[in-house]
Design a protein around this motif. Structure first.
Motif, short mmCIF file in Angstrom:
data_model
loop_
_atom_site.label_atom_id
_atom_site.label_comp_id
_atom_site.label_asym_id
_atom_site.label_seq_id
_atom_site.Cartn_x
_atom_site.Cartn_y
_atom_site.Cartn_z
N LYS A 1 43.64 33.07 38.05
CA LYS A 1 43.18 34.46 37.93
C LYS A 1 44.02 35.24 36.91
O LYS A 1 43.52 36.16 36.27
CB LYS A 1 43.24 35.16 39.28
CG LYS A 1 42.19 34.70 40.26
CD LYS A 1 42.35 35.46 41.56
CE LYS A 1 41.45 34.94 42.64
NZ LYS A 1 40.10 35.45 42.57
N TRP B 1 42.99 36.27 33.34
CA TRP B 1 42.12 37.41 33.10
C TRP B 1 42.90 38.71 32.98
O TRP B 1 42.32 39.75 32.62
CB TRP B 1 41.10 37.55 34.24
CG TRP B 1 40.17 36.39 34.37
CD1 TRP B 1 40.10 35.51 35.41
CD2 TRP B 1 39.18 35.97 33.44
NE1 TRP B 1 39.13 34.58 35.18
CE2 TRP B 1 38.55 34.84 33.97
CE3 TRP B 1 38.77 36.44 32.20
CZ2 TRP B 1 37.53 34.17 33.30
CZ3 TRP B 1 37.75 35.77 31.54
CH2 TRP B 1 37.15 34.66 32.09
N GLY C 1 45.63 34.89 28.13
CA GLY C 1 44.26 35.37 28.11
C GLY C 1 44.14 36.40 27.00
O GLY C 1 45.14 36.81 26.41
N ASN D 1 39.88 33.70 29.32
CA ASN D 1 40.93 33.17 30.19
C ASN D 1 41.36 31.85 29.57
O ASN D 1 40.60 30.89 29.57
CB ASN D 1 40.40 32.96 31.61
CG ASN D 1 41.45 32.44 32.55
OD1 ASN D 1 42.44 31.85 32.15
ND2 ASN D 1 41.22 32.65 33.83
N VAL E 1 36.95 39.82 36.57
CA VAL E 1 36.39 40.30 35.30
C VAL E 1 35.10 41.07 35.55
O VAL E 1 34.86 42.11 34.94
CB VAL E 1 36.16 39.13 34.33
CG1 VAL E 1 35.46 39.58 33.08
CG2 VAL E 1 37.48 38.48 33.98
#
Length: 167
Positions: free
Chosen positions: A85, A88, A110, A128, A141
């Protein structure tokens, strides 16, 4: 007499590295297992997972002889949570979205390309670039883009209102 013989066999199997024989012996005594290992490792954890990254429910436990390595492995794996994650985050930050510490603590690469003010074809590209799996987590996102969409709508309405006032 039988308990002493079993204990002797267990120590012998451990000392000589005959862990498969030890696993078989434990099964004969009613201890279901998928094998015996000295230490819990990331490689072992990964090898027992299915294509979705989950350990099947029907799998019998693995006997780990050095039990302290289990908690060390758990702590290591907990440290990885949020890395995917985190890729992002550059885009999320630019769009004004914050994330919990378990995500933001990672420095996963990212990027974001903000062309939202471009006339004719406004768009935002968020990438990403993490190396933590082909599956990509889009929820953070999508949330950020939904928030940005509202801002863009307000900007557009203000532009139209300003242009109408000039007429």
């Amino acid at each position: 007499q039988g308990d002493h013989r079993a204990a002797y066999s267990i120590r012998k199997y451990i000392r000589t590295g005959a862990l498969e024989s030890l696993a078989t012996m434990l099964r004969r005594f009613g201890v279901q297992n998928s094998g015996v290992v000295y230490e819990a490792t990331e490689g072992l954890s990964k090898s027992k997972r299915n294509s979705k990254g989950r350990i099947p429910k029907k799998m019998f436990p693995i006997v780990v002889l050095r039990s302290r390595t289990i908690s060390a492995l758990v702590n290591t794996l907990k440290g990885h949570v949020g890395k995917l994650k985190a890729g992002w985050m550059p885009g999320a930050r630019k769009l004004g979205v914050s994330a919990p510490a378990w995500i933001s603590k990672h420095g996963t690469p990212g990027s974001i390309q903000d062309e939202s003010k471009r006339l004719g074809n406004p768009h935002i590209t968020v990438s990403n670039n993490s190396n933590f799996g082909p599956q990509v987590e889009f929820r953070i996102v999508q949330y950020a883009l939904k928030k940005r969409e509202g801002s863009m709508q307000k900007q557009l309405e203000a532009l139209v209102k300003a242009e109408a006032a000039k007429l």
